[in-house]
Design a protein around this motif. Structure first.
Motif, PDB file in Angstrom:
ATOM      1  N   SER A 157     -46.802  20.257  -7.114  1.00 33.83           N
ATOM      2  CA  SER A 157     -45.896  19.115  -6.976  1.00 33.83           C
ATOM      3  C   SER A 157     -46.624  17.837  -6.564  1.00 33.83           C
ATOM      4  CB  SER A 157     -44.793  19.424  -5.964  1.00 33.83           C
ATOM      5  OG  SER A 157     -45.332  19.580  -4.677  1.00 33.83           O
ATOM      6  N   SER A 158     -47.876  17.930  -6.178  1.00 27.62           N
ATOM      7  CA  SER A 158     -48.602  16.722  -5.803  1.00 27.62           C
ATOM      8  C   SER A 158     -49.107  15.970  -7.035  1.00 27.62           C
ATOM      9  CB  SER A 158     -49.779  17.063  -4.884  1.00 27.62           C
ATOM     10  OG  SER A 158     -50.759  17.788  -5.606  1.00 27.62           O
ATOM     11  N   ARG A 159     -49.037  16.603  -8.195  1.00 27.46           N
ATOM     12  CA  ARG A 159     -49.477  15.952  -9.441  1.00 27.46           C
ATOM     13  C   ARG A 159     -48.233  15.444 -10.169  1.00 27.46           C
ATOM     14  NH1 ARG A 159     -54.493  16.848 -11.634  1.00 27.46           N
ATOM     15  NH2 ARG A 159     -53.488  16.846 -13.665  1.00 27.46           N
ATOM     16  N   THR A 160     -47.855  14.202  -9.852  1.00 21.32           N
ATOM     17  CA  THR A 160     -46.592  13.678 -10.352  1.00 21.32           C
ATOM     18  C   THR A 160     -46.691  12.689 -11.503  1.00 21.32           C
ATOM     19  OG1 THR A 160     -46.622  11.918  -8.700  1.00 21.32           O
ATOM     20  CG2 THR A 160     -45.499  13.971  -8.091  1.00 21.32           C
ATOM     21  N   PRO A 161     -47.859  12.370 -12.040  1.00 21.90           N
ATOM     22  CA  PRO A 161     -47.876  11.325 -13.081  1.00 21.90           C
ATOM     23  C   PRO A 161     -46.942  11.594 -14.255  1.00 21.90           C
ATOM     24  CG  PRO A 161     -50.106  11.742 -12.365  1.00 21.90           C
ATOM     25  CD  PRO A 161     -49.225  12.774 -11.705  1.00 21.90           C
ATOM     26  N   SER A 162     -46.831  12.835 -14.721  1.00 29.98           N
ATOM     27  CA  SER A 162     -45.954  13.070 -15.875  1.00 29.98           C
ATOM     28  C   SER A 162     -44.498  12.795 -15.509  1.00 29.98           C
ATOM     29  CB  SER A 162     -46.122  14.485 -16.418  1.00 29.98           C
ATOM     30  OG  SER A 162     -45.767  15.447 -15.454  1.00 29.98           O
ATOM     31  N   ALA A 163     -44.103  13.119 -14.303  1.00 30.33           N
ATOM     32  CA  ALA A 163     -42.732  12.828 -13.872  1.00 30.33           C
ATOM     33  C   ALA A 163     -42.535  11.318 -13.711  1.00 30.33           C
ATOM     34  CB  ALA A 163     -42.422  13.549 -12.564  1.00 30.33           C
ATOM     35  N   GLN A 164     -43.528  10.630 -13.206  1.00 36.99           N
ATOM     36  CA  GLN A 164     -43.418   9.173 -13.062  1.00 36.99           C
ATOM     37  C   GLN A 164     -43.328   8.496 -14.423  1.00 36.99           C
ATOM     38  OE1 GLN A 164     -46.946   8.572 -10.749  1.00 36.99           O
ATOM     39  NE2 GLN A 164     -45.839   8.578  -8.804  1.00 36.99           N
ATOM     40  N   VAL A 165     -44.158   8.934 -15.359  1.00 39.94           N
ATOM     41  CA  VAL A 165     -44.117   8.354 -16.697  1.00 39.94           C
ATOM     42  C   VAL A 165     -42.767   8.639 -17.351  1.00 39.94           C
ATOM     43  CG1 VAL A 165     -45.107   8.531 -19.028  1.00 39.94           C
ATOM     44  CG2 VAL A 165     -46.605   8.299 -17.034  1.00 39.94           C
ATOM     45  N   LEU A 166     -42.262   9.843 -17.170  1.00 34.32           N
ATOM     46  CA  LEU A 166     -40.948  10.186 -17.704  1.00 34.32           C
ATOM     47  C   LEU A 166     -39.877   9.264 -17.117  1.00 34.32           C
ATOM     48  CD1 LEU A 166     -39.070  11.972 -19.356  1.00 34.32           C
ATOM     49  CD2 LEU A 166     -39.098  13.612 -17.455  1.00 34.32           C
ATOM     50  N   ALA A 167     -39.954   9.003 -15.829  1.00 30.25           N
ATOM     51  CA  ALA A 167     -38.987   8.104 -15.189  1.00 30.25           C
ATOM     52  C   ALA A 167     -39.123   6.688 -15.742  1.00 30.25           C
ATOM     53  CB  ALA A 167     -39.162   8.118 -13.676  1.00 30.25           C
ATOM     54  N   TYR A 168     -40.357   6.213 -15.944  1.00 28.11           N
ATOM     55  CA  TYR A 168     -40.548   4.888 -16.549  1.00 28.11           C
ATOM     56  C   TYR A 168     -39.846   4.835 -17.901  1.00 28.11           C
ATOM     57  CZ  TYR A 168     -44.602   4.093 -13.405  1.00 28.11           C
ATOM     58  OH  TYR A 168     -45.430   3.939 -12.342  1.00 28.11           O
ATOM     59  N   TYR A 169     -40.072   5.868 -18.702  1.00 29.38           N
ATOM     60  CA  TYR A 169     -39.476   5.914 -20.041  1.00 29.38           C
ATOM     61  C   TYR A 169     -37.956   5.920 -19.947  1.00 29.38           C
ATOM     62  CZ  TYR A 169     -38.406   7.451 -24.766  1.00 29.38           C
ATOM     63  OH  TYR A 169     -37.896   7.543 -26.029  1.00 29.38           O
ATOM     64  N   TRP A 170     -37.427   6.731 -19.038  1.00 28.20           N
ATOM     65  CA  TRP A 170     -35.973   6.829 -18.918  1.00 28.20           C
ATOM     66  C   TRP A 170     -35.370   5.495 -18.477  1.00 28.20           C
ATOM     67  CZ3 TRP A 170     -33.440  10.632 -21.066  1.00 28.20           C
ATOM     68  CH2 TRP A 170     -32.071  10.738 -20.838  1.00 28.20           C
ATOM     69  N   HIS A 171     -36.024   4.843 -17.517  1.00 28.88           N
ATOM     70  CA  HIS A 171     -35.541   3.529 -17.076  1.00 28.88           C
ATOM     71  C   HIS A 171     -35.591   2.536 -18.243  1.00 28.88           C
ATOM     72  CE1 HIS A 171     -35.338   4.978 -13.038  1.00 28.88           C
ATOM     73  NE2 HIS A 171     -36.624   4.901 -12.794  1.00 28.88           N
ATOM     74  N   PHE A 172     -36.649   2.604 -19.025  1.00 28.01           N
ATOM     75  CA  PHE A 172     -36.779   1.741 -20.192  1.00 28.01           C
ATOM     76  C   PHE A 172     -35.602   1.937 -21.151  1.00 28.01           C
ATOM     77  CE2 PHE A 172     -38.038   1.811 -24.680  1.00 28.01           C
ATOM     78  CZ  PHE A 172     -38.287   0.466 -24.895  1.00 28.01           C
ATOM     79  N   VAL A 173     -35.304   3.191 -21.474  1.00 27.09           N
ATOM     80  CA  VAL A 173     -34.201   3.487 -22.398  1.00 27.09           C
ATOM     81  C   VAL A 173     -32.883   2.962 -21.827  1.00 27.09           C
ATOM     82  CG1 VAL A 173     -32.882   5.376 -23.450  1.00 27.09           C
ATOM     83  CG2 VAL A 173     -35.367   5.430 -23.502  1.00 27.09           C
ATOM     84  N   ASP A 174     -32.708   3.080 -20.529  1.00 28.11           N
ATOM     85  CA  ASP A 174     -31.480   2.582 -19.896  1.00 28.11           C
ATOM     86  C   ASP A 174     -31.391   1.057 -19.970  1.00 28.11           C
ATOM     87  OD1 ASP A 174     -31.005   5.198 -19.325  1.00 28.11           O
ATOM     88  OD2 ASP A 174     -31.137   4.998 -17.162  1.00 28.11           O
ATOM     89  N   VAL A 175     -32.483   0.381 -19.668  1.00 31.66           N
ATOM     90  CA  VAL A 175     -32.485  -1.085 -19.696  1.00 31.66           C
ATOM     91  C   VAL A 175     -32.268  -1.590 -21.126  1.00 31.66           C
ATOM     92  CG1 VAL A 175     -33.946  -3.135 -19.362  1.00 31.66           C
ATOM     93  CG2 VAL A 175     -33.818  -1.386 -17.585  1.00 31.66           C
ATOM     94  N   VAL A 176     -32.904  -0.938 -22.089  1.00 31.73           N
ATOM     95  CA  VAL A 176     -32.700  -1.323 -23.484  1.00 31.73           C
ATOM     96  C   VAL A 176     -31.225  -1.176 -23.844  1.00 31.73           C
ATOM     97  CG1 VAL A 176     -33.144  -0.612 -25.885  1.00 31.73           C
ATOM     98  CG2 VAL A 176     -35.050  -0.954 -24.308  1.00 31.73           C
ATOM     99  N   TRP A 177     -30.597  -0.080 -23.375  1.00 35.78           N
ATOM    100  CA  TRP A 177     -29.181   0.100 -23.703  1.00 35.78           C
ATOM    101  C   TRP A 177     -28.329  -1.034 -23.150  1.00 35.78           C
ATOM    102  CZ3 TRP A 177     -26.250   1.775 -27.191  1.00 35.78           C
ATOM    103  CH2 TRP A 177     -24.862   1.718 -27.005  1.00 35.78           C
ATOM    104  N   ILE A 178     -28.642  -1.510 -21.968  1.00 31.75           N
ATOM    105  CA  ILE A 178     -27.867  -2.626 -21.407  1.00 31.75           C
ATOM    106  C   ILE A 178     -27.936  -3.817 -22.358  1.00 31.75           C
ATOM    107  CG2 ILE A 178     -27.729  -4.296 -19.513  1.00 31.75           C
ATOM    108  CD1 ILE A 178     -28.701  -1.977 -17.666  1.00 31.75           C
ATOM    109  N   GLY A 179     -29.131  -4.103 -22.871  1.00 28.72           N
ATOM    110  CA  GLY A 179     -29.273  -5.176 -23.856  1.00 28.72           C
ATOM    111  C   GLY A 179     -28.498  -4.910 -25.127  1.00 28.72           C
ATOM    112  N   VAL A 180     -28.553  -3.675 -25.603  1.00 29.55           N
ATOM    113  CA  VAL A 180     -27.819  -3.296 -26.810  1.00 29.55           C
ATOM    114  C   VAL A 180     -26.318  -3.437 -26.575  1.00 29.55           C
ATOM    115  CG1 VAL A 180     -27.244  -1.329 -28.334  1.00 29.55           C
ATOM    116  CG2 VAL A 180     -29.627  -1.756 -27.688  1.00 29.55           C
ATOM    117  N   PHE A 181     -25.853  -2.977 -25.455  1.00 31.46           N
ATOM    118  CA  PHE A 181     -24.430  -3.062 -25.120  1.00 31.46           C
ATOM    119  C   PHE A 181     -23.951  -4.505 -25.117  1.00 31.46           C
ATOM    120  CE2 PHE A 181     -21.008  -3.257 -21.891  1.00 31.46           C
ATOM    121  CZ  PHE A 181     -20.062  -2.462 -22.551  1.00 31.46           C
ATOM    122  N   VAL A 182     -24.716  -5.374 -24.474  1.00 32.04           N
ATOM    123  CA  VAL A 182     -24.339  -6.784 -24.416  1.00 32.04           C
ATOM    124  C   VAL A 182     -24.385  -7.381 -25.826  1.00 32.04           C
ATOM    125  CG1 VAL A 182     -25.083  -9.066 -23.582  1.00 32.04           C
ATOM    126  CG2 VAL A 182     -25.027  -7.111 -22.011  1.00 32.04           C
TER     127      VAL A 182
END
Length: 188
Positions: A157-182
């Motif tokens: 569990s101390s090796r978190t880069p893949s989880a961090q990158v996944l979170a970056y990607y997920w946040h990106f998809v969410d932010v893009v959706w806000i733009g798409v929605f608007v």
């Protein structure tokens, strides 16, 4: 934070992910610019008559998707604290929320009275929401991979880069959706 080379600073995988996501942002920006150009050239208004969207459903799905960003953020925090069980539960909850969004979007598509070739709005709508949906489904696959890795014997569990990158990607998809929605649902 020390990188794998022993230097201070962000991990190279995190920097690479941000650069890659920046290129993906440019892709969605180009799609948005194309939609705005089509809107400006539309003689019948935007969206045109007959292209009614289910705004309440889209708003509800937006709340679900944006909420999932908070959940995945909590998952990464749990992993950083070494709480693998909580990490897995929150990551699974994120996946369920993403699946609810994709299912809701697919249902909306099936109920709409226009298609991709009906008019310029239909082309823009289905192209943009379709590419966003593909990105979201890729995120769901990535969540499955990370969940699988976290269930493997010897998971560190101390090796978190893949989880961090996944979170970056997920946040990106969410932010893009806000733009798409608007752009697509709230534009005049």
């Amino acid at each position: 934070m020390l990188t794998s080379t022993g230097r201070s600073g962000p991990a190279p995988i995190n920097v690479g992910a941000v650069v890659w996501l920046s290129s993906e942002l440019m892709f969605f920006a180009a799609l948005g610019a194309a939609a705005l150009s089509l809107e400006g050239a539309s003689p019948t208004g935007w969206p045109p008559p007959g292209a009614e969207l289910n705004i309440p459903l889209a708003a509800l799905l937006t709340v679900v998707l944006v909420s999932s960003s908070f959940v995945i953020h909590g998952a990464v925090g749990a992993l950083e604290r070494g709480d693998v069980r909580r990490f897995r539960r929150l990551l699974l909850a994120t996946a369920v929320m993403g699946a609810v969004f994709v299912s809701g979007q697919a249902w909306e598509w099936s109920e709409l009275g226009f298609g991709v070739t009906s008019n310029a709005f239909g082309t823009a709508f289905y192209t943009i929401t379709g590419f966003h949906g593909l990105h979201l489904m890729a995120g769901l696959v990535a969540i499955g991979v990370v969940l699988g890795r976290s269930a493997a014997a010897g998971f560190d569990s101390s090796r978190t880069p893949s989880a961090q990158v996944l979170a970056y990607y997920w946040h990106f998809v969410d932010v893009v959706w806000i733009g798409v929605f608007v752009l697509l649902y709230l534009s005049p």
